[in-house]
Motif scaffolding. Structure first.
Motif, PDB file in Angstrom:
ATOM      1  N   GLY A 198      -0.989  32.191 -14.424  1.00  0.00           N
ATOM      2  CA  GLY A 198      -1.286  32.820 -15.705  1.00  0.00           C
ATOM      3  C   GLY A 198      -2.653  33.471 -15.722  1.00  0.00           C
ATOM      4  N   LYS A 199      -3.670  32.754 -15.207  1.00  0.00           N
ATOM      5  CA  LYS A 199      -5.021  33.310 -15.194  1.00  0.00           C
ATOM      6  C   LYS A 199      -5.127  34.485 -14.226  1.00  0.00           C
ATOM      7  CE  LYS A 199      -7.267  28.993 -16.520  1.00  0.00           C
ATOM      8  NZ  LYS A 199      -8.225  27.931 -16.121  1.00  0.00           N
ATOM      9  N   GLU A 200      -4.410  34.380 -13.101  1.00  0.00           N
ATOM     10  CA  GLU A 200      -4.446  35.479 -12.145  1.00  0.00           C
ATOM     11  C   GLU A 200      -3.816  36.740 -12.724  1.00  0.00           C
ATOM     12  OE1 GLU A 200      -2.971  38.138  -9.055  1.00  0.00           O
ATOM     13  OE2 GLU A 200      -1.711  36.844 -10.302  1.00  0.00           O
ATOM     14  N   SER A 201      -2.725  36.564 -13.505  1.00  0.00           N
ATOM     15  CA  SER A 201      -2.092  37.713 -14.149  1.00  0.00           C
ATOM     16  C   SER A 201      -3.028  38.334 -15.182  1.00  0.00           C
ATOM     17  CB  SER A 201      -0.785  37.271 -14.807  1.00  0.00           C
ATOM     18  OG  SER A 201      -0.188  38.331 -15.507  1.00  0.00           O
ATOM     19  N   LYS A 202      -3.722  37.500 -15.951  1.00  0.00           N
ATOM     20  CA  LYS A 202      -4.670  38.028 -16.929  1.00  0.00           C
ATOM     21  C   LYS A 202      -5.822  38.751 -16.233  1.00  0.00           C
ATOM     22  CE  LYS A 202      -3.757  34.576 -20.501  1.00  0.00           C
ATOM     23  NZ  LYS A 202      -4.319  33.457 -21.307  1.00  0.00           N
ATOM     24  N   ALA A 203      -6.309  38.187 -15.119  1.00  0.00           N
ATOM     25  CA  ALA A 203      -7.405  38.831 -14.399  1.00  0.00           C
ATOM     26  C   ALA A 203      -6.976  40.174 -13.824  1.00  0.00           C
ATOM     27  CB  ALA A 203      -7.895  37.904 -13.275  1.00  0.00           C
ATOM     28  N   ARG A 204      -5.707  40.246 -13.365  1.00  0.00           N
ATOM     29  CA  ARG A 204      -5.204  41.498 -12.802  1.00  0.00           C
ATOM     30  C   ARG A 204      -5.138  42.586 -13.865  1.00  0.00           C
ATOM     31  NH1 ARG A 204      -0.099  41.533 -11.563  1.00  0.00           N
ATOM     32  NH2 ARG A 204       0.161  39.285 -11.525  1.00  0.00           N
ATOM     33  N   PRO A 232       0.796  -1.235   0.000  1.00  0.00           N
ATOM     34  CA  PRO A 232       0.000   0.000   0.000  1.00  0.00           C
ATOM     35  C   PRO A 232       0.822   1.275   0.000  1.00  0.00           C
ATOM     36  CG  PRO A 232       0.024  -0.937   2.204  1.00  0.00           C
ATOM     37  CD  PRO A 232       0.844  -1.847   1.342  1.00  0.00           C
ATOM     38  N   ILE A 233       1.966   1.262   0.683  1.00  0.00           N
ATOM     39  CA  ILE A 233       2.709   2.510   0.845  1.00  0.00           C
ATOM     40  C   ILE A 233       3.329   2.943  -0.471  1.00  0.00           C
ATOM     41  CG2 ILE A 233       4.677   3.566   2.012  1.00  0.00           C
ATOM     42  CD1 ILE A 233       4.103   1.875   4.415  1.00  0.00           C
ATOM     43  N   SER A 234       3.885   1.994  -1.233  1.00  0.00           N
ATOM     44  CA  SER A 234       4.511   2.362  -2.500  1.00  0.00           C
ATOM     45  C   SER A 234       3.487   2.940  -3.473  1.00  0.00           C
ATOM     46  CB  SER A 234       5.203   1.154  -3.113  1.00  0.00           C
ATOM     47  OG  SER A 234       4.267   0.124  -3.363  1.00  0.00           O
ATOM     48  N   SER A 235       2.277   2.357  -3.505  1.00  0.00           N
ATOM     49  CA  SER A 235       1.240   2.890  -4.388  1.00  0.00           C
ATOM     50  C   SER A 235       0.809   4.284  -3.952  1.00  0.00           C
ATOM     51  CB  SER A 235       0.031   1.955  -4.410  1.00  0.00           C
ATOM     52  OG  SER A 235      -0.526   1.834  -3.117  1.00  0.00           O
ATOM     53  N   LYS A 236       0.758   4.510  -2.655  1.00  0.00           N
ATOM     54  CA  LYS A 236       0.409   5.840  -2.161  1.00  0.00           C
ATOM     55  C   LYS A 236       1.478   6.857  -2.520  1.00  0.00           C
ATOM     56  CE  LYS A 236      -3.510   4.820  -0.236  1.00  0.00           C
ATOM     57  NZ  LYS A 236      -4.771   5.391  -0.778  1.00  0.00           N
ATOM     58  N   ILE A 237       2.726   6.424  -2.494  1.00  0.00           N
ATOM     59  CA  ILE A 237       3.816   7.338  -2.863  1.00  0.00           C
ATOM     60  C   ILE A 237       3.687   7.755  -4.325  1.00  0.00           C
ATOM     61  CG2 ILE A 237       6.299   7.459  -3.242  1.00  0.00           C
ATOM     62  CD1 ILE A 237       6.687   5.876  -0.698  1.00  0.00           C
ATOM     63  N   ASP A 238       3.327   6.800  -5.203  1.00  0.00           N
ATOM     64  CA  ASP A 238       3.113   7.148  -6.609  1.00  0.00           C
ATOM     65  C   ASP A 238       1.976   8.144  -6.757  1.00  0.00           C
ATOM     66  OD1 ASP A 238       5.159   5.437  -7.286  1.00  0.00           O
ATOM     67  OD2 ASP A 238       3.827   3.737  -7.705  1.00  0.00           O
ATOM     68  N   GLU A 239       0.899   7.933  -5.991  1.00  0.00           N
ATOM     69  CA  GLU A 239      -0.216   8.867  -6.052  1.00  0.00           C
ATOM     70  C   GLU A 239       0.197  10.253  -5.565  1.00  0.00           C
ATOM     71  OE1 GLU A 239      -3.466   7.251  -3.895  1.00  0.00           O
ATOM     72  OE2 GLU A 239      -3.698   5.493  -5.172  1.00  0.00           O
ATOM     73  N   ILE A 240       1.018  10.296  -4.529  1.00  0.00           N
ATOM     74  CA  ILE A 240       1.477  11.586  -3.991  1.00  0.00           C
ATOM     75  C   ILE A 240       2.335  12.308  -5.018  1.00  0.00           C
ATOM     76  CG2 ILE A 240       2.951  12.647  -2.244  1.00  0.00           C
ATOM     77  CD1 ILE A 240       1.966  10.497  -0.290  1.00  0.00           C
ATOM     78  N   LYS A 241       3.234  11.572  -5.690  1.00  0.00           N
ATOM     79  CA  LYS A 241       4.076  12.203  -6.699  1.00  0.00           C
ATOM     80  C   LYS A 241       3.235  12.740  -7.858  1.00  0.00           C
ATOM     81  CE  LYS A 241       8.289   9.537  -5.770  1.00  0.00           C
ATOM     82  NZ  LYS A 241       9.265   8.569  -6.325  1.00  0.00           N
ATOM     83  N   ALA A 242       2.222  11.956  -8.287  1.00  0.00           N
ATOM     84  CA  ALA A 242       1.354  12.426  -9.362  1.00  0.00           C
ATOM     85  C   ALA A 242       0.578  13.672  -8.929  1.00  0.00           C
ATOM     86  CB  ALA A 242       0.388  11.320  -9.781  1.00  0.00           C
ATOM     87  N   GLN A 291      -0.192  19.478  -9.012  1.00  0.00           N
ATOM     88  CA  GLN A 291      -0.232  20.722  -8.264  1.00  0.00           C
ATOM     89  C   GLN A 291       0.635  21.796  -8.920  1.00  0.00           C
ATOM     90  OE1 GLN A 291       1.494  20.502  -4.371  1.00  0.00           O
ATOM     91  NE2 GLN A 291       0.486  22.365  -3.646  1.00  0.00           N
ATOM     92  N   VAL A 292       1.820  21.396  -9.390  1.00  0.00           N
ATOM     93  CA  VAL A 292       2.702  22.352 -10.069  1.00  0.00           C
ATOM     94  C   VAL A 292       2.031  22.894 -11.333  1.00  0.00           C
ATOM     95  CG1 VAL A 292       4.899  22.601 -11.270  1.00  0.00           C
ATOM     96  CG2 VAL A 292       4.802  21.323  -9.136  1.00  0.00           C
ATOM     97  N   THR A 293       1.407  21.984 -12.123  1.00  0.00           N
ATOM     98  CA  THR A 293       0.724  22.419 -13.347  1.00  0.00           C
ATOM     99  C   THR A 293      -0.423  23.366 -13.036  1.00  0.00           C
ATOM    100  OG1 THR A 293       1.287  20.308 -14.391  1.00  0.00           O
ATOM    101  CG2 THR A 293      -0.448  21.611 -15.420  1.00  0.00           C
TER     102      THR A 293
END
Length: 239
Positions: A91-97, A67-77, A82-84
């Motif tokens: 970008g949207k916040e800059s356009k809204a500003r 279970p832990i290894s699969s959870k780690i993969d989910e966390i990385k994904a 989150q970065v994307t």
């Protein structure tokens, strides 16, 4: 008088009397070979500790692999997502500003574009334009081979009128002709020109051929005048 001699007993610590044994790996291995599977309580302490450590390690490895290894993969994904999402949000916040400034720029561009469209003639007046091109060629001392009025091309906001020009002359004459076209009281753009030397010679200055694609424009508000067929211009003498 009788003297008695007392004996003093000195107690020696047991630890000092018993020599400390060093770890014997062979003896430790033999203790596994003589284990009683029916009586776990009789196993040596070292064997019990070793077996317990092995069981705990196996359980930990199993818990990590399943279970832990699969959870780690989910966390990385999730972290990558989150970065994307953060980049998209920035970008949207800059356009809204800057939305108000963008709207102002769009309004200004629309006003300027409409002003340019209003400057376009309501009809092409092809005959007048061909006459202006012909006179410009005469003033530049080039000799026309052909002036072809091609079919109109309808764009989103205006209509293009292509005109193909073929002429003979020299480099400086072609330069004067192009300058003269730019000075005509009409919007004319020049595209896809070719200059060739059909008869190369070192004895005299060569006569070159020019093929030039020009375009003029009109508004889409009214119907154009009747199209003019391709008309070859009369030949002019060169200097």
């Amino acid at each position: 008088m009788k003297l008695t001699k007392k004996k003093t007993l000195v107690k020696t610590p047991k630890a000092a009397l018993t020599p400390k044994k060093s770890f014997d790996f062979n003896e430790f291995r033999r203790s596994f070979e003589s284990l009683d599977n029916q009586n776990y309580g009789s196993w040596p302490l070292a064997v019990k500790v070793t077996v317990l450590v092995m069981i705990v390690g196996f359980i930990a490895a199993l818990a990590w692999a399943l279970p832990i290894s699969s959870k780690i993969d989910e966390i990385k994904a999730a972290e990558a997502q989150q970065v994307t999402l953060l980049e998209a949000y920035r970008g949207k916040e800059s356009k809204a500003r800057h939305l108000a400034a963008y709207k102002s720029q769009v309004t200004q561009m629309e006003t300027e574009f409409n002003a340019l469209l209003n400057q376009l003639p309501k009809d092409t007046r092809v005959s007048e334009l061909v006459e202006g091109i012909n006179m410009t060629g005469v003033g530049s001392n080039i000799r026309f081979q052909d002036i072809s009025v091609e079919p109109e091309v309808e764009q989103e906001f205006f209509i293009e009128q292509p005109i193909r020009i073929a002429a003979l002359g020299e480099y400086h004459q072609f330069g004067a002709f192009i300058s003269g076209l730019a000075a005509l009281p009409r919007i004319i753009t020049m595209h896809d020109f070719e200059v060739n030397n059909p008869q190369p010679s070192l004895d005299k200055q060569p006569e070159l051929t020019l093929v030039l694609q020009t375009k003029t424009y009109r508004s889409k508000e009214t119907n154009p005048e009747e199209p003019v067929a391709a008309t070859p211009a009369p030949e002019q003498g060169s200097n």
